[in-house]
Scaffold this motif. Structure first.
Motif, mmCIF file in Angstrom:
data_model
loop_
_atom_site.group_PDB
_atom_site.id
_atom_site.type_symbol
_atom_site.label_atom_id
_atom_site.label_comp_id
_atom_site.label_asym_id
_atom_site.label_seq_id
_atom_site.Cartn_x
_atom_site.Cartn_y
_atom_site.Cartn_z
ATOM 1 N N GLY A 144 0.821 -1.199 0.000
ATOM 2 C CA GLY A 144 0.000 0.000 0.000
ATOM 3 C C GLY A 144 0.852 1.243 0.000
ATOM 4 O O GLY A 144 2.057 1.188 -0.222
ATOM 5 N N ASP A 145 0.208 2.347 0.281
ATOM 6 C CA ASP A 145 0.930 3.617 0.229
ATOM 7 C C ASP A 145 1.547 3.962 1.579
ATOM 8 O O ASP A 145 1.048 3.580 2.634
ATOM 9 C CB ASP A 145 0.002 4.740 -0.246
ATOM 10 C CG ASP A 145 -1.094 5.035 0.752
ATOM 11 O OD1 ASP A 145 -0.924 5.984 1.542
ATOM 12 O OD2 ASP A 145 -2.119 4.319 0.754
ATOM 13 N N ILE A 146 2.637 4.688 1.526
ATOM 14 C CA ILE A 146 3.396 5.037 2.732
ATOM 15 C C ILE A 146 2.588 5.928 3.674
ATOM 16 O O ILE A 146 2.690 5.805 4.889
ATOM 17 C CB ILE A 146 4.757 5.691 2.369
ATOM 18 C CG1 ILE A 146 5.630 5.840 3.620
ATOM 19 C CG2 ILE A 146 4.575 7.021 1.673
ATOM 20 C CD1 ILE A 146 6.098 4.560 4.210
ATOM 21 N N GLY A 147 1.755 6.800 3.121
ATOM 22 C CA GLY A 147 0.952 7.691 3.965
ATOM 23 C C GLY A 147 0.020 6.924 4.883
ATOM 24 O O GLY A 147 -0.109 7.243 6.068
ATOM 25 N N THR A 148 -0.629 5.908 4.352
ATOM 26 C CA THR A 148 -1.533 5.093 5.169
ATOM 27 C C THR A 148 -0.755 4.305 6.202
ATOM 28 O O THR A 148 -1.181 4.179 7.349
ATOM 29 C CB THR A 148 -2.367 4.160 4.273
ATOM 30 O OG1 THR A 148 -3.072 4.942 3.312
ATOM 31 C CG2 THR A 148 -3.358 3.362 5.093
ATOM 32 N N ALA A 149 0.396 3.773 5.812
ATOM 33 C CA ALA A 149 1.227 3.030 6.763
ATOM 34 C C ALA A 149 1.648 3.931 7.920
ATOM 35 O O ALA A 149 1.598 3.531 9.088
ATOM 36 C CB ALA A 149 2.453 2.452 6.054
ATOM 37 N N GLU A 150 2.050 5.158 7.609
ATOM 38 C CA GLU A 150 2.452 6.098 8.664
ATOM 39 C C GLU A 150 1.272 6.448 9.563
ATOM 40 O O GLU A 150 1.417 6.565 10.777
ATOM 41 C CB GLU A 150 3.045 7.355 8.039
ATOM 42 C CG GLU A 150 4.401 7.102 7.407
ATOM 43 C CD GLU A 150 4.925 8.289 6.620
ATOM 44 O OE1 GLU A 150 4.140 9.209 6.281
ATOM 45 O OE2 GLU A 150 6.141 8.296 6.330
ATOM 46 N N GLU A 151 0.097 6.614 8.969
ATOM 47 C CA GLU A 151 -1.118 6.905 9.755
ATOM 48 C C GLU A 151 -1.410 5.761 10.721
ATOM 49 O O GLU A 151 -1.682 5.986 11.911
ATOM 50 C CB GLU A 151 -2.297 7.108 8.808
ATOM 51 C CG GLU A 151 -3.641 7.192 9.500
ATOM 52 C CD GLU A 151 -4.804 7.036 8.526
ATOM 53 O OE1 GLU A 151 -5.901 6.711 9.007
ATOM 54 O OE2 GLU A 151 -4.616 7.229 7.308
ATOM 55 N N LEU A 152 -1.371 4.537 10.226
ATOM 56 C CA LEU A 152 -1.624 3.370 11.078
ATOM 57 C C LEU A 152 -0.588 3.274 12.192
ATOM 58 O O LEU A 152 -0.926 2.975 13.337
ATOM 59 C CB LEU A 152 -1.630 2.096 10.241
ATOM 60 C CG LEU A 152 -2.807 1.938 9.281
ATOM 61 C CD1 LEU A 152 -2.570 0.778 8.323
ATOM 62 C CD2 LEU A 152 -4.107 1.753 10.042
ATOM 63 N N ALA A 153 0.666 3.531 11.864
ATOM 64 C CA ALA A 153 1.727 3.486 12.875
ATOM 65 C C ALA A 153 1.463 4.505 13.981
ATOM 66 O O ALA A 153 1.623 4.186 15.164
ATOM 67 C CB ALA A 153 3.080 3.735 12.219
ATOM 68 N N ARG A 154 1.052 5.711 13.610
ATOM 69 C CA ARG A 154 0.758 6.748 14.623
ATOM 70 C C ARG A 154 -0.422 6.354 15.499
ATOM 71 O O ARG A 154 -0.381 6.501 16.727
ATOM 72 C CB ARG A 154 0.469 8.084 13.943
ATOM 73 C CG ARG A 154 1.697 8.846 13.511
ATOM 74 C CD ARG A 154 1.366 10.281 13.102
ATOM 75 N NE ARG A 154 0.358 10.352 12.050
ATOM 76 C CZ ARG A 154 0.616 10.283 10.746
ATOM 77 N NH1 ARG A 154 1.845 10.138 10.318
ATOM 78 N NH2 ARG A 154 -0.365 10.360 9.870
ATOM 79 N N LEU A 155 -1.490 5.843 14.886
ATOM 80 C CA LEU A 155 -2.677 5.440 15.654
ATOM 81 C C LEU A 155 -2.344 4.329 16.642
ATOM 82 O O LEU A 155 -2.827 4.335 17.778
ATOM 83 C CB LEU A 155 -3.782 4.975 14.704
ATOM 84 C CG LEU A 155 -4.446 6.044 13.856
ATOM 85 C CD1 LEU A 155 -5.346 5.405 12.802
ATOM 86 C CD2 LEU A 155 -5.246 7.002 14.731
ATOM 87 N N LEU A 156 -1.539 3.384 16.211
ATOM 88 C CA LEU A 156 -1.183 2.270 17.088
ATOM 89 C C LEU A 156 -0.205 2.687 18.178
ATOM 90 O O LEU A 156 -0.286 2.203 19.314
ATOM 91 C CB LEU A 156 -0.603 1.129 16.259
ATOM 92 C CG LEU A 156 -1.613 0.435 15.340
ATOM 93 C CD1 LEU A 156 -0.902 -0.422 14.307
ATOM 94 C CD2 LEU A 156 -2.598 -0.395 16.147
ATOM 95 N N ALA A 157 0.712 3.591 17.860
ATOM 96 C CA ALA A 157 1.717 4.033 18.825
ATOM 97 C C ALA A 157 1.076 4.670 20.053
ATOM 98 O O ALA A 157 1.592 4.534 21.168
ATOM 99 C CB ALA A 157 2.690 5.004 18.162
ATOM 100 N N VAL A 158 -0.050 5.328 19.864
ATOM 101 C CA VAL A 158 -0.764 5.950 20.991
ATOM 102 C C VAL A 158 -1.124 4.896 22.037
ATOM 103 O O VAL A 158 -1.130 5.176 23.225
ATOM 104 C CB VAL A 158 -2.034 6.683 20.483
ATOM 105 C CG1 VAL A 158 -2.922 7.125 21.622
ATOM 106 C CG2 VAL A 158 -1.645 7.852 19.606
ATOM 107 N N ARG A 159 -1.369 3.674 21.592
ATOM 108 C CA ARG A 159 -1.718 2.571 22.503
ATOM 109 C C ARG A 159 -0.504 1.747 22.915
ATOM 110 O O ARG A 159 -0.642 0.728 23.592
ATOM 111 C CB ARG A 159 -2.738 1.660 21.842
ATOM 112 C CG ARG A 159 -4.059 2.342 21.531
ATOM 113 C CD ARG A 159 -5.030 1.360 20.926
ATOM 114 N NE ARG A 159 -5.330 0.286 21.852
ATOM 115 C CZ ARG A 159 -6.415 0.214 22.610
ATOM 116 N NH1 ARG A 159 -7.306 1.172 22.558
ATOM 117 N NH2 ARG A 159 -6.622 -0.808 23.400
#
Length: 85
Positions: free
Chosen positions: A30-45
């Motif tokens: 997939g695209d890097i932007g979505t991967a970075e978004e998912l990484a940020r959302l998960l990092a919060v937890r």
């Protein structure tokens, strides 16, 4: 999973079970932007996101000849090495 939209949906369903220290491995191309978004959302937890794109066909994977290209936290990559090889 076929694309990052499906990954987003599955992540949302998994959210209640995700705990600090877990690692989510995404093998979607997939695209890097979505991967970075998912990484940020998960990092919060406190969850680590690894991108693990698989290069090769189903037969390559079946016979252990596929290439897995990982991106993310080095320690998490190392701790998941057995799963990715």
């Amino acid at each position: 999973l076929p694309d990052h939209n499906v990954v987003r949906s599955v992540r949302a369903e998994m959210e209640p079970a995700l705990e600090e220290g877990h690692v989510l491995i995404d093998s979607t191309t997939g695209d890097i932007g979505t991967a970075e978004e998912l990484a940020r959302l998960l990092a919060v937890r406190g969850v680590t996101y690894l991108e693990a794109t698989i290069s090769g066909s189903s037969d390559h994977v079946r016979y252990g000849d596929a290439l897995v290209i990982t991106g993310g936290d080095r320690n998490a990559c190392e701790s998941c090495r057995d799963l990715l090889t």
